[in-house]
Design an enzyme around this catalytic site. Structure first.
Site, short mmCIF file in Angstrom:
data_model
loop_
_atom_site.label_atom_id
_atom_site.label_comp_id
_atom_site.label_asym_id
_atom_site.label_seq_id
_atom_site.Cartn_x
_atom_site.Cartn_y
_atom_site.Cartn_z
CB VAL A 68 -0.97 0.05 1.20
CG1 VAL A 68 -1.99 -1.05 1.14
CG2 VAL A 68 -0.23 0.05 2.53
CB SER A 151 -6.77 2.43 16.87
OG SER A 151 -6.25 2.52 18.18
CE1 TYR A 164 -2.45 1.94 14.67
CE2 TYR A 164 -2.74 2.13 17.05
CZ TYR A 164 -3.06 1.54 15.85
OH TYR A 164 -3.99 0.53 15.83
CB ALA A 166 -1.23 11.74 14.66
CE LYS A 168 -5.19 2.47 12.89
NZ LYS A 168 -5.63 1.67 11.72
CB ILE A 197 -8.63 -6.25 18.82
CG1 ILE A 197 -9.49 -4.97 18.76
CG2 ILE A 197 -9.30 -7.41 18.11
CD1 ILE A 197 -10.84 -5.06 19.45
#
Ligand SMILES: NC(=O)c1ccc[n+]([C@@H]2O[C@H](COP(=O)([O-])OP(=O)(O)OC[C@H]3O[C@@H](n4cnc5c(N)ncnc54)[C@H](O)[C@@H]3O)[C@@H](O)[C@H]2O)c1
Length: 259
Positions: A68, A151, A164, A166, A168, A197
Site C-alpha cells: 500500500v 483505533s 499511530y 494521529a 488513526k 483486540i
C-alpha cells in the site's frame, strides 16, 4: 451457502485481508455474508491462503498482492479487484499499526523516517485509496461504501504511539468529509475503532497488563471487529455515514471514578 446474506451480491476489496487477525476475520465475515471478496496483501502467500480457504467453502474470492505504500500498487489493487469482481461496492482498509512497523517510543525520541512510515501505512494509503475508489464509485453510479479499521488511539492519548494515534484520528476526519461530500451520491464512509483486540497472532496483540483497565474484563475479538465491518458495509447501515463505531469494552468511556 450458509451466512447472514447481509452482503448478498456485493463486491468487496479488503486491503490487508490476508492478515492473521482482524484482516482475515473480515474477509471470512464478508464472504459468509454473501459478498464476492478480493483479498489484497503485501504478503502474497497470505492473500492466496485466505482466498483458498474462502473458495474451498464455496465463496467467490480473488487474491491480489501489493504494498500500500506505493501508489501504483495501490491503484492496481483497486482496479484489479473491480475487474475480477465485475465492479466494487465496498472498500475495507485494514493495514495499519505502529509497533509492527517502527519502535514504540516517546514523541521526542521518534525519528522522522519512522513518523513517515507510520503515516504511510495508516493514513496516506487510505486517503489515496479513498480518492481512487470514490472516482470508481461515481463512474459506476450505484453508490458504494468504505470501512476503515481505526483505533481508540485516534481519540484517546496514544503513549509511545503518537504517530499511530494521529494517523488513526485522520481516518475519522476523512470519513466525516466523505459523508458530507458524497452522501447524496449514495457513498458512505465509516470507521471501526478497536480497543485492545486479541488476535491469534496479530502484530499488535495486547498484553495482560491492559486487562484490569477494561470494564468488560476481556479483550475484544477479531470476529467482533469483522461483525461491525459487515454491518457498516451492508444496506442496513445505509443511513450511517461519517461515523466511528468503537469496540473497546468500555475503556474510552470509563471515568476515573472510585468504586
Ligand atoms: N490488534 C489490535 O489490538 C488492534 C486494535 C485496534 C486497531 N487495530 C487495527 O486493526 C488493523 C489490523 O491490525 P492487525 O495487527 O490485527 O493485523 P492483521 O492480522 O489484520 O493483518 C494486517 C495485514 O496487513 C498486511 N500488510 C502490512 N503492511 C502492508 C503493506 N504495506 N501493504 C499491504 N499489506 C500490508 C499484513 O501482511 C497483514 O496480512 C490495523 O489497522 C490496526 O491498527 C488493531
Amino acid at each position: 451457502m450458509a451466512g447472514s446474506s447481509r452482503l448478498d451480491g456485493k463486491r468487496a476489496l479488503v486491503i490487508g485481508g490476508g492478515g492473521a487477525g482482524i484482516g482475515r476475520a473480515i474477509v471470512r465475515a464478508c464472504a459468509a455474508a454473501g459478498a464476492g471478496v478480493a483479498v489484497a496483501d503485501v504478503d502474497a502467500a497470505r492473500a492466496t491462503e485466505a482466498v483458498d480457504e474462502l473458495r474451498a467453502a464455496g465463496h467467490t474470492a480473488h487474491a491480489l498482492s501489493g504494498d500500500v505504500r506505493f501508489r501504483e500498487q495501490l491503484e492496481d489493487m483497486i482496479v484489479g479487484a473491480a475487474e475480477r469482481l465485475g465492479g466494487l461496492d465496498t472498500l475495507v482498509t485494514v493495514v495499519g499499526g505502529q509497533v509492527a512497523f517502527v519502535p514504540a517510543v516517546k514523541l521526542h525520541e521518534m525519528e522522522d523516517e519512522d513518523w513517515d512510515t507510520v503515516y504511510d501505512v495508516n493514513l496516506r494509503y487510505v486517503a489515496r485509496a479513498v480518492r481512487r475508489v470514490l472516482r470508481l464509485f461515481l463512474e459506476q453510479g450505484i453508490g458504494g461504501n468504505i470501512v476503515s479499521i481505526g483505533s481508540v488511539t485516534g481519540f484517546m492519548a496514544a503513549p509511545k504511539q503518537a504517530g499511530y494515534g494521529a494517523a488513526k484520528a485522520g481516518l475519522y476526519s476523512l470519513a466525516r468529509t466523505v459523508a458530507a461530500e458524497y452522501a447524496a451520491d449514495g457513498i458512505r464512509m465509516n470507521v471501526v475503532a478497536g480497543g485492545a483486540i486479541s488476535t491469534a497472532v496479530g502484530n499488535t496483540n495486547p498484553t495482560g497488563e491492559w486487562l484490569p483497565e477494561i470494564p468488560a474484563g476481556r479483550f475484544g475479538t477479531a470476529e467482533e471487529m469483522a461483525a461491525a465491518t459487515v454491518y457498516l458495509a451492508s444496506d442496513e447501515a445505509r443511513y450511517v455515514t461519517g461515523q466511528q463505531i468503537v469496540l473497546d469494552g468500555g475503556v474510552s468511556v470509563r471515568g476515573p471514578f472510585p468504586e
